[in-house]
Design a protein around this motif. Sequence first.
Motif, PDB file in Angstrom:
ATOM      1  N   GLU A 115       4.029   9.289   4.168  1.00 42.11           N
ATOM      2  CA  GLU A 115       3.399   9.211   5.483  1.00 42.11           C
ATOM      3  C   GLU A 115       3.163   7.760   5.883  1.00 42.11           C
ATOM      4  N   LYS A 116       2.826   6.924   4.916  1.00 40.71           N
ATOM      5  CA  LYS A 116       2.628   5.509   5.216  1.00 40.71           C
ATOM      6  C   LYS A 116       3.954   4.805   5.485  1.00 40.71           C
ATOM      7  N   ILE A 117       5.013   5.209   4.774  1.00 40.33           N
ATOM      8  CA  ILE A 117       6.335   4.638   5.041  1.00 40.33           C
ATOM      9  C   ILE A 117       6.781   4.981   6.457  1.00 40.33           C
ATOM     10  N   LYS A 118       6.463   6.176   6.907  1.00 39.62           N
ATOM     11  CA  LYS A 118       6.810   6.575   8.276  1.00 39.62           C
ATOM     12  C   LYS A 118       6.222   5.631   9.315  1.00 39.62           C
ATOM     13  N   GLN A 119       5.111   5.007   8.988  1.00 38.76           N
ATOM     14  CA  GLN A 119       4.423   4.139   9.939  1.00 38.76           C
ATOM     15  C   GLN A 119       4.984   2.718   9.965  1.00 38.76           C
ATOM     16  N   ASP A 132       0.833  -1.210   0.000  1.00 41.87           N
ATOM     17  CA  ASP A 132       0.000   0.000   0.000  1.00 41.87           C
ATOM     18  C   ASP A 132       0.862   1.253   0.000  1.00 41.87           C
ATOM     19  N   ALA A 133       1.921   1.268   0.801  1.00 39.72           N
ATOM     20  CA  ALA A 133       2.783   2.453   0.897  1.00 39.72           C
ATOM     21  C   ALA A 133       3.580   2.684  -0.380  1.00 39.72           C
ATOM     22  N   LEU A 134       4.062   1.602  -0.991  1.00 40.99           N
ATOM     23  CA  LEU A 134       4.874   1.736  -2.199  1.00 40.99           C
ATOM     24  C   LEU A 134       4.021   1.971  -3.443  1.00 40.99           C
ATOM     25  N   GLY A 135       2.814   1.416  -3.462  1.00 42.80           N
ATOM     26  CA  GLY A 135       1.958   1.527  -4.637  1.00 42.80           C
ATOM     27  C   GLY A 135       2.258   0.494  -5.697  1.00 42.80           C
ATOM     28  N   VAL A 136       3.183  -0.439  -5.411  1.00 45.99           N
ATOM     29  CA  VAL A 136       3.505  -1.552  -6.307  1.00 45.99           C
ATOM     30  C   VAL A 136       3.769  -2.778  -5.440  1.00 45.99           C
ATOM     31  N   TRP A 140      13.819   8.325   3.116  1.00 45.63           N
ATOM     32  CA  TRP A 140      14.096   8.443   4.549  1.00 45.63           C
ATOM     33  C   TRP A 140      13.063   9.330   5.265  1.00 45.63           C
ATOM     34  N   PRO A 141      11.783   9.138   5.066  1.00 44.66           N
ATOM     35  CA  PRO A 141      10.813  10.033   5.705  1.00 44.66           C
ATOM     36  C   PRO A 141      10.855  10.005   7.233  1.00 44.66           C
ATOM     37  N   LYS A 142      11.352   8.910   7.820  1.00 39.80           N
ATOM     38  CA  LYS A 142      11.453   8.854   9.288  1.00 39.80           C
ATOM     39  C   LYS A 142      12.466   9.860   9.821  1.00 39.80           C
ATOM     40  N   VAL A 160      13.570  13.279   5.554  1.00 45.28           N
ATOM     41  CA  VAL A 160      14.131  13.378   4.206  1.00 45.28           C
ATOM     42  C   VAL A 160      13.349  12.396   3.342  1.00 45.28           C
ATOM     43  N   ASN A 161      12.378  12.920   2.580  1.00 44.81           N
ATOM     44  CA  ASN A 161      11.539  12.005   1.810  1.00 44.81           C
ATOM     45  C   ASN A 161      12.353  11.175   0.828  1.00 44.81           C
ATOM     46  N   GLU A 162      13.169  11.840   0.003  1.00 42.98           N
ATOM     47  CA  GLU A 162      14.034  11.101  -0.916  1.00 42.98           C
ATOM     48  C   GLU A 162      15.436  11.676  -0.879  1.00 42.98           C
ATOM     49  N   ASP A 163      16.401  10.793  -0.638  1.00 46.18           N
ATOM     50  CA  ASP A 163      17.806  11.174  -0.656  1.00 46.18           C
ATOM     51  C   ASP A 163      18.297  11.045  -2.100  1.00 46.18           C
ATOM     52  N   PRO A 164      18.791  12.126  -2.709  1.00 43.00           N
ATOM     53  CA  PRO A 164      19.122  12.082  -4.141  1.00 43.00           C
ATOM     54  C   PRO A 164      20.120  10.997  -4.528  1.00 43.00           C
ATOM     55  N   VAL A 165      21.208  10.862  -3.749  1.00 39.42           N
ATOM     56  CA  VAL A 165      22.179   9.786  -3.966  1.00 39.42           C
ATOM     57  C   VAL A 165      22.679   9.348  -2.597  1.00 39.42           C
ATOM     58  N   CYS A 166      22.452   8.103  -2.265  1.00 33.42           N
ATOM     59  CA  CYS A 166      22.716   7.605  -0.909  1.00 33.42           C
ATOM     60  C   CYS A 166      23.858   6.599  -0.939  1.00 33.42           C
ATOM     61  N   GLY A 167      25.005   6.998  -0.414  1.00 31.52           N
ATOM     62  CA  GLY A 167      26.146   6.084  -0.386  1.00 31.52           C
ATOM     63  C   GLY A 167      25.927   4.907   0.542  1.00 31.52           C
TER      64      GLY A 167
END
Length: 261
Positions: free
Chosen positions: A162-166, A129-133, A190-192, A195-202
């Motif tokens: 918001e759903k990912i946060k849960q 549900d949170a991902l939509g896929v 990283w919404p928790k 940071v909703n989306e980190d552009p490039v995450c090492g």
Amino acid sequence: MKYYVVDAFADKVFEGNPAGVCVLDKWLSDDTMQKIAVENNLSETAFTVKENDGYRLRWFTPGGEIDLCGHATLATGYILMCFVEKDAQTIHFDTLGGKLTVTKKGDLYEMDFPSIETEPYELTDAMIDALGVTPVEVYKGRDLIFLLDSEETVHNLTPDFEKIKQFPEGLAVFVTAKGKEYDFVSRSFWPKLNVNEDPVCGSMHCSLLPYWYKKLNKTEMVARQVSKRGGTLYLTYCGERIKMSGKAALYSIAEIFIEEY
């Protein structure tokens, strides 16, 4: 105090992942560093202080301190080699994530990071549900990893933050798929940590590289994070450690004015 912004894993400015870097003579209070990170409003602001033959390095997101960060480590190594220790080819860091290094190799900055193993995890309706896929596979370490069916699905994903946060499990959510031009592609959420989306995450690739090593049976790979800004990572799997390289572009040099300093 000096404050730098570096686009990490970027061939030029406005690509990759912007990181704030503060090179300090002495530590600020945790509260002040957190306020600076919130004020900067970047996914990470790095703070570093010279200690013995290396540096102590800490990373703060707008939502709190974190124990491992790739792009802000690359950015800090770049700044130290460009402006502080101009003759250095390698910088050693002591961090919450252990001892890390950044080594200059031509126009790339290579980092030595820990390899993080993950285990298969149960897919739930809440995740779908949170991902939509519907993911093909789910894995968990510190974070949740979702294998999706195609590069296009990763590109087009519009998750509900918001759903990912849960989610009771996982600090972050990573999605990945086999690439066409690259060995694999990914995105990082990283919404928790606000940071909703980190552009490039090492740090994400500390988990993804061992995963794709098992899938592709390759030790050397080129990965692409397909966020709006995008970024390219050059990776080598070394068992308990990984090598992660990228370019960096200086965006700004500024001064921060705070009474504590």
